[in-house]
Design a protein around this motif. Structure first.
Motif, short mmCIF file in Angstrom:
data_model
loop_
_atom_site.label_atom_id
_atom_site.label_comp_id
_atom_site.label_asym_id
_atom_site.label_seq_id
_atom_site.Cartn_x
_atom_site.Cartn_y
_atom_site.Cartn_z
N SER A 3 0.86 -1.18 0.00
CA SER A 3 0.00 0.00 0.00
C SER A 3 0.90 1.24 0.00
O SER A 3 2.08 1.17 0.36
N GLU A 4 0.33 2.35 -0.37
CA GLU A 4 1.09 3.60 -0.36
C GLU A 4 1.56 3.93 1.06
O GLU A 4 2.71 4.35 1.27
N LYS A 5 0.69 3.70 2.04
CA LYS A 5 1.02 4.02 3.43
C LYS A 5 2.18 3.16 3.93
O LYS A 5 3.14 3.68 4.52
N LEU A 6 2.13 1.86 3.69
CA LEU A 6 3.23 0.98 4.12
C LEU A 6 4.50 1.26 3.34
O LEU A 6 5.60 1.23 3.90
N TYR A 102 7.31 -1.21 15.46
CA TYR A 102 5.98 -1.55 15.98
C TYR A 102 4.90 -0.79 15.21
O TYR A 102 3.83 -1.35 14.92
N ASN A 103 5.15 0.46 14.88
CA ASN A 103 4.17 1.23 14.13
C ASN A 103 3.93 0.60 12.75
O ASN A 103 2.78 0.50 12.30
N MET A 104 5.00 0.17 12.09
CA MET A 104 4.83 -0.48 10.79
C MET A 104 4.03 -1.77 10.92
O MET A 104 3.18 -2.08 10.08
N VAL A 105 4.29 -2.54 11.97
CA VAL A 105 3.55 -3.79 12.20
C VAL A 105 2.08 -3.47 12.44
O VAL A 105 1.20 -4.16 11.90
N ASN A 106 1.80 -2.43 13.21
CA ASN A 106 0.40 -2.06 13.46
C ASN A 106 -0.32 -1.71 12.17
O ASN A 106 -1.46 -2.14 11.95
N VAL A 107 0.34 -0.96 11.29
CA VAL A 107 -0.28 -0.60 10.00
C VAL A 107 -0.45 -1.85 9.14
O VAL A 107 -1.51 -2.04 8.53
N GLU A 110 -3.46 -3.65 10.42
CA GLU A 110 -4.69 -2.96 10.00
C GLU A 110 -5.02 -3.26 8.55
O GLU A 110 -6.19 -3.43 8.20
N GLU A 111 -4.00 -3.33 7.71
CA GLU A 111 -4.20 -3.55 6.28
C GLU A 111 -4.27 -5.04 5.92
O GLU A 111 -4.45 -5.38 4.76
N LYS A 112 -4.09 -5.89 6.93
CA LYS A 112 -4.08 -7.35 6.72
C LYS A 112 -3.04 -7.75 5.66
O LYS A 112 -3.28 -8.62 4.84
N ASP A 113 -1.87 -7.08 5.73
CA ASP A 113 -0.77 -7.35 4.80
C ASP A 113 0.13 -8.40 5.46
O ASP A 113 1.12 -8.08 6.12
N ILE A 117 3.78 -8.35 7.53
CA ILE A 117 3.80 -8.76 8.94
C ILE A 117 4.88 -9.81 9.15
O ILE A 117 5.68 -9.72 10.08
N THR A 118 4.93 -10.79 8.27
CA THR A 118 5.93 -11.86 8.37
C THR A 118 7.34 -11.28 8.22
O THR A 118 8.25 -11.63 8.97
N PHE A 119 7.52 -10.40 7.26
CA PHE A 119 8.82 -9.77 7.04
C PHE A 119 9.27 -9.00 8.28
O PHE A 119 10.42 -9.10 8.72
N LEU A 120 8.37 -8.24 8.87
CA LEU A 120 8.73 -7.39 10.01
C LEU A 120 8.95 -8.18 11.29
O LEU A 120 9.59 -7.67 12.21
N ARG A 121 8.48 -9.40 11.34
CA ARG A 121 8.68 -10.23 12.54
C ARG A 121 10.18 -10.38 12.83
O ARG A 121 10.59 -10.37 13.98
N TRP A 122 11.01 -10.51 11.80
CA TRP A 122 12.45 -10.63 12.00
C TRP A 122 12.98 -9.38 12.71
O TRP A 122 13.81 -9.47 13.61
N PHE A 123 12.49 -8.21 12.32
CA PHE A 123 12.95 -6.96 12.92
C PHE A 123 12.51 -6.83 14.38
O PHE A 123 13.24 -6.29 15.20
N ILE A 124 11.32 -7.32 14.68
CA ILE A 124 10.87 -7.32 16.08
C ILE A 124 11.82 -8.14 16.93
O ILE A 124 12.28 -7.69 17.99
N ASP A 125 12.13 -9.34 16.46
CA ASP A 125 13.06 -10.21 17.20
C ASP A 125 14.44 -9.57 17.32
O ASP A 125 15.08 -9.63 18.37
#
Length: 170
Positions: A3-6, A102-107, A110-113, A117-125
């Motif tokens: 999405s444009e926002k992400l 965390y903000n990117m994960v929240n968005v 919300e967008e059910k992307d 979400i899977t990609f950002l999980r690595w960054f959370i860890d």
């Protein structure tokens, strides 16, 4: 497709990661100037990691049909008052990066992307490790105070850090 926002958030995160690399290189230079090669090494390796994080996001945007739009990177601080200040700034910086992720994960939620979400999980860890290391280093440098022997010991410990490229499971 992103999405444009992400896409905007991910591009901004590239800037943040590359700024982080620049910021940590500045810290590394500060410690080299003080002949604290171990601390300089620690932050130089940290800079390499941050650059890799930015490139991981660069590649992800490209692979998901987004458009990479590189942004201006601000000049980092290069004058520090003390060893403790540097390590405190590193911890505060990592906490800010965590909030951004965390903000990117929240968005993405919300967008059910799900792919993002899977990609950002690595960054959370990764941020759990980054903050833990920063907290531990700060506690150690606070404990040593101005004791030259303590400074020497932690400097020798940090000299052993080696760069290890990120391993991302696919």
């Amino acid at each position: 497709m992103l999405s444009e926002k992400l896409g905007k958030l991910l591009n901004d995160q590239i800037r943040k990661e590359l700024f982080s690399a620049y910021f940590y290189l500045s810290m590394s230079a500060y410690f080299y100037d003080k002949s604290l090669d171990g601390m300089a090494n620690f932050f130089r390796v940290q800079a390499q990691e941050e650059r890799d994080h930015g490139m991981m996001i660069f590649d992800y945007i490209k692979e998901t049909g987004g458009r990479v739009l590189l942004q201006k990177i601000d000049e980092p601080k290069h004058d520090f008052k003390s060893i403790v200040e540097v390590f405190k700034m590193a911890l505060d910086h990592e906490r800010g990066v965590t909030k951004s992720i965390y903000n990117m994960v929240n968005v993405a939620n919300e967008e059910k992307d799900h792919k993002t979400i899977t990609f950002l999980r690595w960054f959370i860890d990764e941020q759990v490790e980054e903050e833990s290391t920063a907290e531990s280093n700060l506690a150690k440098v606070k404990m040593m105070g101005d004791d030259g022997r303590g400074i020497f010991m932690i400097d020798q410990e940090l000299l052993k850090r080696v760069y290890t490229p990120p391993i991302v499971s696919e």
